[in-house]
Design a protein around this motif. Structure first.
Motif, mmCIF file in Angstrom:
data_model
loop_
_atom_site.group_PDB
_atom_site.id
_atom_site.type_symbol
_atom_site.label_atom_id
_atom_site.label_comp_id
_atom_site.label_asym_id
_atom_site.label_seq_id
_atom_site.Cartn_x
_atom_site.Cartn_y
_atom_site.Cartn_z
ATOM 1 N N GLY A 74 6.178 -6.477 32.102
ATOM 2 C CA GLY A 74 7.443 -6.740 32.787
ATOM 3 C C GLY A 74 7.931 -5.548 33.584
ATOM 4 O O GLY A 74 8.487 -5.708 34.680
ATOM 5 N N THR B 34 10.420 -12.301 38.214
ATOM 6 C CA THR B 34 11.213 -13.497 37.945
ATOM 7 C C THR B 34 11.906 -13.353 36.588
ATOM 8 O O THR B 34 11.240 -13.152 35.558
ATOM 9 C CB THR B 34 10.320 -14.753 37.938
ATOM 10 O OG1 THR B 34 9.567 -14.793 39.153
ATOM 11 C CG2 THR B 34 11.163 -15.998 37.826
ATOM 12 N N LYS B 35 13.238 -13.458 36.590
ATOM 13 C CA LYS B 35 13.992 -13.299 35.361
ATOM 14 C C LYS B 35 13.732 -14.480 34.431
ATOM 15 O O LYS B 35 13.676 -15.637 34.853
ATOM 16 C CB LYS B 35 15.489 -13.200 35.655
ATOM 17 C CG LYS B 35 15.861 -12.016 36.533
ATOM 18 C CD LYS B 35 15.550 -10.705 35.854
ATOM 19 C CE LYS B 35 15.981 -9.514 36.692
ATOM 20 N NZ LYS B 35 15.643 -8.223 36.051
ATOM 21 N N LEU B 36 13.601 -14.160 33.153
ATOM 22 C CA LEU B 36 13.368 -15.199 32.156
ATOM 23 C C LEU B 36 14.677 -15.857 31.731
ATOM 24 O O LEU B 36 14.796 -17.089 31.726
ATOM 25 C CB LEU B 36 12.652 -14.607 30.935
ATOM 26 C CG LEU B 36 12.379 -15.578 29.780
ATOM 27 C CD1 LEU B 36 11.436 -16.690 30.236
ATOM 28 C CD2 LEU B 36 11.789 -14.829 28.576
ATOM 29 N N LYS C 122 14.377 -9.168 30.679
ATOM 30 C CA LYS C 122 13.177 -9.946 30.365
ATOM 31 C C LYS C 122 12.762 -10.765 31.588
ATOM 32 O O LYS C 122 13.602 -11.341 32.276
ATOM 33 C CB LYS C 122 13.428 -10.867 29.173
ATOM 34 C CG LYS C 122 13.668 -10.114 27.876
ATOM 35 C CD LYS C 122 13.735 -11.066 26.707
ATOM 36 C CE LYS C 122 13.988 -10.307 25.415
ATOM 37 N NZ LYS C 122 12.957 -9.288 25.149
ATOM 38 N N THR C 123 11.470 -10.798 31.818
ATOM 39 C CA THR C 123 10.919 -11.549 32.947
ATOM 40 C C THR C 123 9.831 -12.494 32.451
ATOM 41 O O THR C 123 9.274 -12.328 31.353
ATOM 42 C CB THR C 123 10.323 -10.599 33.998
ATOM 43 O OG1 THR C 123 9.255 -9.834 33.396
ATOM 44 C CG2 THR C 123 11.387 -9.640 34.533
ATOM 45 N N ARG C 124 9.538 -13.483 33.280
ATOM 46 C CA ARG C 124 8.459 -14.417 32.949
ATOM 47 C C ARG C 124 7.101 -13.722 32.959
ATOM 48 O O ARG C 124 6.217 -14.050 32.157
ATOM 49 C CB ARG C 124 8.460 -15.574 33.934
ATOM 50 C CG ARG C 124 9.736 -16.411 33.873
ATOM 51 C CD ARG C 124 9.709 -17.550 34.872
ATOM 52 N NE ARG C 124 10.957 -18.305 34.839
ATOM 53 C CZ ARG C 124 11.222 -19.361 35.604
ATOM 54 N NH1 ARG C 124 10.294 -19.773 36.487
ATOM 55 N NH2 ARG C 124 12.381 -19.988 35.513
ATOM 56 N N LEU D 56 6.812 -12.026 29.677
ATOM 57 C CA LEU D 56 6.493 -12.979 28.608
ATOM 58 C C LEU D 56 5.007 -13.319 28.625
ATOM 59 O O LEU D 56 4.360 -13.378 27.560
ATOM 60 C CB LEU D 56 7.333 -14.239 28.786
ATOM 61 C CG LEU D 56 7.038 -15.390 27.818
ATOM 62 C CD1 LEU D 56 7.280 -14.966 26.380
ATOM 63 C CD2 LEU D 56 7.867 -16.621 28.170
ATOM 64 N N THR E 152 9.865 -13.778 21.082
ATOM 65 C CA THR E 152 10.731 -13.712 22.261
ATOM 66 C C THR E 152 12.010 -14.518 22.063
ATOM 67 O O THR E 152 13.110 -14.073 22.414
ATOM 68 C CB THR E 152 9.982 -14.225 23.495
ATOM 69 O OG1 THR E 152 8.785 -13.463 23.672
ATOM 70 C CG2 THR E 152 10.841 -14.115 24.739
#
Length: 441
Positions: free
Chosen positions: A329, A335-337, A345-347, A350, A389
């Motif tokens: 990340g 891209t924000k999760l 946190k981002t996708r 993850l 997560t």
């Protein structure tokens, strides 16, 4: 404009040959017997120049008295002649123009006392090779009047003074003190490994201590931020009972201990006034489930014959999920999760956490778990990363509701115990269940 030396109101270079201007005495009416239409006269000045008010005549106004010593002029210096006016006298006279190529900047007084003195004040030249400018006169300094100083050499733009930039503290990656976080993580890992492979019961004591501190942190933050009084003593006692019964007697006894803990919370709270009773016992039962009951599944994994190996698998896949999400990340996250819950946190992070956790699960399941297979490790690692997560996001929701960043400050670089248990607690029952399904309990 009339430039004749003998014109009334002339203040040219030869004005010293005329007597100093004196104010007129008060007006007196015309004496009896004066001719009709006589406008009157002032005492001592019967011969006044006539003022014409024709349609195309210039209007001449009487200038106010000029003080004998108006003080030194800030531009022309102390050599200014006494009683001399500066600037345009009449409406058709053009103001005096500055010398081509020169610039002046008016330096105002400092608003606060901690402002550094302006370069060029006090006789110091403002740029190399510039002539020294005289210090402001005492009368200017006492009266707080602006003092003009040259701002730049001829032919250059006037520089604008910029404040000295304040040194910005170096921001740590991810908002953490990485050195402290790594040091604390290594220390905790050493304690866990030593307690696991020396005496299993010693690791059980470590789990009980961590749960007790976590319960204290959560109840303390609830009391400080929301004034929720969840009873601490029955929660700590019930949490220790859950872990102990789960290790020695199984999951049924751990569930019974949870139920008894909830009843103890209800009875303990009865000693307080009835206001907010339902709110307090609800928070107490939630705390009993969230911290000690979920930690009981760690004790259940430890109770197996290969308990230490299962604990190592559980800890490593969870830590790899956090580490992979952080590293990927930070490097590739776009891209924000869940921006409203955890903006960091981002996708992409993850995906990185799931990938690293699956790789670790496949290797460890094949190498250290009796009867385990690599594909089982892939499933276990992927599920552990997703649940870890979600658990992290769940505690972030709690902290945002409470308006805090960390649950505590016990672990430098990590926050509190609960800030490290946020992903471990929800992952424990999932790993225990998958291990029981794959290789038995």
């Amino acid at each position: 404009m009339n430039d004749a030396p003998d014109a009334p109101g002339y203040w040219g270079p030869s004005d010293q040959q005329y007597p100093q201007y004196q104010p007129h005495p008060p007006y007196q009416p015309a004496a009896p017997g004066a001719a009709a239409g006589d406008p009157g006269h002032r005492t001592g000045h019967s011969q006044q120049p006539q003022v014409y008010w024709g349609g195309d005549a210039e209007e001449t106004q009487v200038m106010p008295p000029v003080p004998a010593d108006p003080g030194p002029d800030p531009v022309e210096g102390p050599a200014r002649e006494a009683g001399r006016l500066s600037g345009p006298l009449f409406r058709d006279e053009q103001p005096r123009t500055a010398v081509p190529g020169a610039a002046e900047t008016v330096v105002l007084r400092a608003i606060t006392d901690d402002v550094a003195p302006t370069p060029g004040h006090g006789g110091q030249p403002p740029w190399p090779g510039a002539p020294a400018y005289p210090a402001p006169p005492q009368s200017h300094a006492a009266a707080g009047r602006p003092h003009p100083v040259p701002s730049s050499p001829p032919g250059q733009e006037t520089p604008v003074a910029q404040p000295d930039p304040q040194p910005q503290p170096r921001k740590q990656r991810g908002g953490r003190n990485l050195q402290a976080a790594i040091g604390v993580g290594v220390g905790l890992g050493a304690v866990i490994i030593a307690s696991l492979f020396v005496v299993k019961a010693l690791f059980l004591v470590v789990v009980m201590a961590a749960v007790s501190v976590g319960v204290w942190e959560l109840t303390s933050r609830l009391s400080e931020r929301k004034e929720i009084k969840a009873p601490l003593i029955p929660l700590v006692a019930g949490g220790i009972a859950m872990i102990a019964t789960g290790y020695w007697s199984g999951v049924q006894w751990a569930a019974a201990s949870l139920a008894l803990t909830g009843l103890a919370v209800m009875v303990w709270r009865m000693a307080e006034p009835p206001e907010n009773y339902l709110r307090d016992i609800t928070a107490g039962i939630f705390t009993a489930f969230y911290v000690p009951f979920l930690a009981t599944f760690v004790a259940l994994m430890l109770a197996a014959d290969d308990g230490p190996q299962r604990i190592v698998l559980f800890l490593i896949v969870t830590v790899c999920s956090d580490t992979g999400a952080y590293a990927v990340g930070y490097k590739f996250g776009r891209t924000k999760l869940a921006p409203t819950i955890s903006p960091g946190k981002t996708r992409e992070g993850l995906a990185g956490g799931i990938g690293l956790s699956m790789l670790a699960g496949a290797l460890l399941m094949q190498l250290i778990i009796d009867g385990g297979s690599w594909w089982q490790g892939l499933i276990l690692g992927g599920c552990a990363a997703v649940v870890a997560t979600l658990g992290d996001l769940g505690e972030s929701m709690i902290k945002r509701d409470l308006g805090i960043k960390d649950m505590g400050t016990l672990l430098p670089g990590h926050g509190g115990i609960m800030d490290r248990l946020d992903s471990l607690l929800p992952t424990a029952p999932v790993v225990w269940l998958l291990l029981a399904a794959f290789v038995g309990s």
